[in-house]
Design a protein around this motif. Structure first.
Motif, PDB file in Angstrom:
ATOM      1  N   GLU A 101       0.849  -1.196   0.000  1.00  0.00           N
ATOM      2  CA  GLU A 101       0.000   0.000   0.000  1.00  0.00           C
ATOM      3  C   GLU A 101       0.889   1.253   0.000  1.00  0.00           C
ATOM      4  N   TYR A 102       0.507   2.209  -0.800  1.00  0.00           N
ATOM      5  CA  TYR A 102       1.290   3.443  -0.877  1.00  0.00           C
ATOM      6  C   TYR A 102       0.348   4.648  -0.849  1.00  0.00           C
ATOM      7  N   GLY A 103       0.906   5.801  -0.456  1.00  0.00           N
ATOM      8  CA  GLY A 103       0.120   7.021  -0.380  1.00  0.00           C
ATOM      9  C   GLY A 103       0.328   7.919  -1.587  1.00  0.00           C
ATOM     10  N   ASP A 104      -0.439   9.026  -1.623  1.00  0.00           N
ATOM     11  CA  ASP A 104      -0.359   9.952  -2.763  1.00  0.00           C
ATOM     12  C   ASP A 104       1.006  10.628  -2.864  1.00  0.00           C
ATOM     13  N   ASP A 105       1.701  10.781  -1.740  1.00  0.00           N
ATOM     14  CA  ASP A 105       2.955  11.525  -1.732  1.00  0.00           C
ATOM     15  C   ASP A 105       4.184  10.625  -1.780  1.00  0.00           C
ATOM     16  N   CYS A 106       4.005   9.341  -2.176  1.00  0.00           N
ATOM     17  CA  CYS A 106       5.151   8.430  -2.164  1.00  0.00           C
ATOM     18  C   CYS A 106       6.118   8.743  -3.298  1.00  0.00           C
ATOM     19  N   ASP A 107       7.364   8.296  -3.136  1.00  0.00           N
ATOM     20  CA  ASP A 107       8.385   8.407  -4.183  1.00  0.00           C
ATOM     21  C   ASP A 107       8.155   7.247  -5.154  1.00  0.00           C
ATOM     22  N   THR A 108       7.582   7.551  -6.313  1.00  0.00           N
ATOM     23  CA  THR A 108       7.198   6.492  -7.267  1.00  0.00           C
ATOM     24  C   THR A 108       8.388   5.636  -7.663  1.00  0.00           C
ATOM     25  N   ALA A 109       9.503   6.273  -7.989  1.00  0.00           N
ATOM     26  CA  ALA A 109      10.689   5.520  -8.424  1.00  0.00           C
ATOM     27  C   ALA A 109      11.166   4.584  -7.321  1.00  0.00           C
ATOM     28  N   ALA A 110      11.174   5.068  -6.086  1.00  0.00           N
ATOM     29  CA  ALA A 110      11.622   4.230  -4.965  1.00  0.00           C
ATOM     30  C   ALA A 110      10.656   3.075  -4.728  1.00  0.00           C
ATOM     31  N   LEU A 111       9.356   3.355  -4.881  1.00  0.00           N
ATOM     32  CA  LEU A 111       8.344   2.302  -4.724  1.00  0.00           C
ATOM     33  C   LEU A 111       8.542   1.208  -5.756  1.00  0.00           C
ATOM     34  N   LEU A 112       8.760   1.591  -7.004  1.00  0.00           N
ATOM     35  CA  LEU A 112       8.938   0.598  -8.070  1.00  0.00           C
ATOM     36  C   LEU A 112      10.206  -0.221  -7.848  1.00  0.00           C
ATOM     37  N   ARG A 113      11.277   0.446  -7.360  1.00  0.00           N
ATOM     38  CA  ARG A 113      12.512  -0.288  -7.085  1.00  0.00           C
ATOM     39  C   ARG A 113      12.299  -1.300  -5.962  1.00  0.00           C
ATOM     40  N   ALA A 114      11.575  -0.885  -4.927  1.00  0.00           N
ATOM     41  CA  ALA A 114      11.315  -1.789  -3.807  1.00  0.00           C
ATOM     42  C   ALA A 114      10.502  -3.002  -4.262  1.00  0.00           C
ATOM     43  N   ALA A 115       9.497  -2.752  -5.094  1.00  0.00           N
ATOM     44  CA  ALA A 115       8.674  -3.855  -5.609  1.00  0.00           C
ATOM     45  C   ALA A 115       9.495  -4.795  -6.478  1.00  0.00           C
ATOM     46  N   ASP A 116      10.366  -4.222  -7.324  1.00  0.00           N
ATOM     47  CA  ASP A 116      11.190  -5.057  -8.195  1.00  0.00           C
ATOM     48  C   ASP A 116      12.188  -5.892  -7.401  1.00  0.00           C
ATOM     49  N   ASN A 117      12.707  -5.329  -6.311  1.00  0.00           N
ATOM     50  CA  ASN A 117      13.617  -6.101  -5.466  1.00  0.00           C
ATOM     51  C   ASN A 117      12.904  -7.328  -4.888  1.00  0.00           C
ATOM     52  N   CYS A 118      11.647  -7.151  -4.523  1.00  0.00           N
ATOM     53  CA  CYS A 118      10.864  -8.279  -3.999  1.00  0.00           C
ATOM     54  C   CYS A 118      10.591  -9.307  -5.091  1.00  0.00           C
ATOM     55  N   ARG A 119      10.282  -8.846  -6.294  1.00  0.00           N
ATOM     56  CA  ARG A 119      10.038  -9.764  -7.415  1.00  0.00           C
ATOM     57  C   ARG A 119      11.303 -10.539  -7.769  1.00  0.00           C
ATOM     58  N   ALA A 120      12.450  -9.898  -7.625  1.00  0.00           N
ATOM     59  CA  ALA A 120      13.718 -10.575  -7.908  1.00  0.00           C
ATOM     60  C   ALA A 120      13.959 -11.730  -6.946  1.00  0.00           C
ATOM     61  N   MET A 121      13.316 -11.683  -5.789  1.00  0.00           N
ATOM     62  CA  MET A 121      13.412 -12.769  -4.815  1.00  0.00           C
ATOM     63  C   MET A 121      12.302 -13.798  -4.992  1.00  0.00           C
ATOM     64  N   GLY A 122      11.571 -13.714  -6.139  1.00  0.00           N
ATOM     65  CA  GLY A 122      10.548 -14.706  -6.462  1.00  0.00           C
ATOM     66  C   GLY A 122       9.164 -14.394  -5.940  1.00  0.00           C
ATOM     67  N   LYS A 123       8.942 -13.176  -5.433  1.00  0.00           N
ATOM     68  CA  LYS A 123       7.634 -12.805  -4.904  1.00  0.00           C
ATOM     69  C   LYS A 123       6.748 -12.207  -5.994  1.00  0.00           C
ATOM     70  N   LYS A 124       5.438 -12.462  -5.854  1.00  0.00           N
ATOM     71  CA  LYS A 124       4.454 -11.802  -6.705  1.00  0.00           C
ATOM     72  C   LYS A 124       3.935 -10.591  -5.937  1.00  0.00           C
ATOM     73  N   VAL A 125       4.048  -9.416  -6.540  1.00  0.00           N
ATOM     74  CA  VAL A 125       3.802  -8.181  -5.812  1.00  0.00           C
ATOM     75  C   VAL A 125       2.693  -7.371  -6.473  1.00  0.00           C
ATOM     76  N   LEU A 126       1.712  -6.965  -5.667  1.00  0.00           N
ATOM     77  CA  LEU A 126       0.640  -6.083  -6.110  1.00  0.00           C
ATOM     78  C   LEU A 126       0.818  -4.728  -5.444  1.00  0.00           C
ATOM     79  N   LEU A 127       0.864  -3.672  -6.247  1.00  0.00           N
ATOM     80  CA  LEU A 127       0.906  -2.304  -5.731  1.00  0.00           C
ATOM     81  C   LEU A 127      -0.517  -1.769  -5.680  1.00  0.00           C
ATOM     82  N   SER A 128      -0.908  -1.207  -4.525  1.00  0.00           N
ATOM     83  CA  SER A 128      -2.284  -0.759  -4.363  1.00  0.00           C
ATOM     84  C   SER A 128      -2.348   0.511  -3.536  1.00  0.00           C
ATOM     85  N   ALA A 129      -3.042   1.511  -4.093  1.00  0.00           N
ATOM     86  CA  ALA A 129      -3.178   2.783  -3.369  1.00  0.00           C
ATOM     87  C   ALA A 129      -4.002   2.619  -2.108  1.00  0.00           C
ATOM     88  N   GLY A 130      -4.903   1.633  -2.109  1.00  0.00           N
ATOM     89  CA  GLY A 130      -5.766   1.453  -0.940  1.00  0.00           C
ATOM     90  C   GLY A 130      -5.500   0.177  -0.179  1.00  0.00           C
TER      91      GLY A 130
END
Length: 360
Positions: free
Chosen positions: A312-341
């Motif tokens: 879950e992320y807020g309106d003021d999040c750092d988009t680039a940092a969020l995407l990097r964090a999600a990709d790091n998790c996917r690189a470890m074999g996780k399926k990741v859903l990004l959701s504003a709510g």
């Protein structure tokens, strides 16, 4: 190499590791193919349409016919696997339904090794579901040998097939009295319906009821199959069950049906079907099976496409940092859903805040 956790993918990986080739086919064939071979189909009802060139086509109700038509080898054994949809009438309604099958076919000079390998792959296919399972073996040559040895007309033979298929012991004596069956006939019918669970003991019981050369060959082949898996982890996964009678116009030898815990009907069906291969080329053999993967996936793999993590992320999040964090998790074999709510009922929940993932 990444581990394949998709059930259909695991099956295909298994079959390809045995040298089977992927077979791809169109979603439809000329209607004449099915009309000429309607005795081999479970139903003569099909979805048909006229192609642009005027030919009458049908959405395929069967995969095996297409493979035999197009891939029967001139010499040796052709080994193929597939994942395809078939379209058949729904027994519970007046509508057609789409079924997904994953299976394999071995065509041509089929021998004992090919048959044993097919049974081994059927066992391994069931094992991949990760649940308790059993593979039941039968042989149409044995049951038909017994039915013909009883020596009555076609009407009685058909009733005998139904009694064996339903394991209806209570119907044997009334039928025997009506058609003057012998004590031996009654004993044989009762014995093959109430077999011991241990396959070696079951075959010992039925050995004396193998009437004719073909029936004896059937028992010998079943004994050889049971022996081939003796001492392996599959030994207690095999059973003998002559209620698996099959379509006698299609099958001509060993039959097998696979069951897994939690699913009422067989999820795997197959056997030896030289009669179909002989139509395409004299002297050819064939063995194969199909898994009805939809039911297995629904029961044991329904969560395979769910995310492991919901971030879950807020309106003021750092988009680039969020995407990097999600990709790091996917690189470890996780399926990741990004959701504003934070939506999503599946997957562990995380909050992305100040560039960090915080588990909720």
């Amino acid at each position: 190499m990444a581990v394949n956790t998709d059930f259909k993918g695991m099956l295909e990986d298994l079959y390809s590791s045995y040298g089977y080739e992927k077979y791809r086919m169109a979603g439809f064939e000329e209607y004449s193919l099915y009309l000429e071979n309607k005795n081999f189909l479970t139903s003569d009802k099909m979805i048909t349409f006229n192609d642009l060139d005027g030919r009458l086509m049908a959405l395929k109700p069967d995969v095996t016919l297409s493979i035999v038509k197009n891939a029967l080898p001139g010499t040796g054994v052709g080994k193929y696997y597939y994942t395809e949809s078939v379209y058949r009438p729904n027994k519970a309604s007046d509508a057609f339904r789409e079924l997904t099958q994953t299976g394999l076919e071995a065509l041509g000079a089929v021998d004992e090794v090919t048959v044993t390998e097919a049974v081994e792959l059927a066992l391994k296919s069931l094992e991949l579901a990760g649940a308790e399972y059993v593979l039941a073996l039968s042989d149409v040559r044995f049951t038909e040998g017994l039915i013909h040895a009883i020596g009555k007309g076609e009407e009685v033979k058909e009733q005998l097939r139904e009694i064996i298929a339903k394991k209806s012991v209570g119907e044997i004596k009334p039928l025997a009295e009506k058609y003057d069956l012998t004590d031996r006939d009654v004993e044989a019918l009762q014995s093959i319906i109430t077999l011991p669970a241990e396959p070696g003991k079951a075959l010992f019981v039925v050995d004396k009821f193998a009437f004719g050369k073909e029936a004896n060959a059937a028992i010998d082949e079943l004994k050889a199959l049971i022996s081939a898996f003796s001492g392996t982890r599959y030994a207690d996964k095999l059973q003998i069950d002559f209620s698996i009678t099959g379509n006698t116009g299609y099958y001509n030898g060993v039959l097998f049906s696979g069951y897994i815990l939690g699913v009422a009907d067989a999820v795997l069906k197959g056997g030896r079907y030289d009669k179909l291969a002989d139509i395409a080329g004299a002297g050819k053999g064939a063995i194969g099976f199909a898994l009805y993967t939809d039911e297995i996936i629904e029961k044991y793999f329904s969560g395979e496409n769910y995310p492991d993590m919901v971030i879950e992320y807020g309106d003021d999040c750092d988009t680039a940092a969020l995407l990097r964090a999600a990709d790091n998790c996917r690189a470890m074999g996780k399926k990741v859903l990004l959701s504003a709510g934070g939506a999503g009922s599946h997957g562990k929940k995380y909050l992305f805040k100040d560039g960090e993932l915080i588990e909720e």
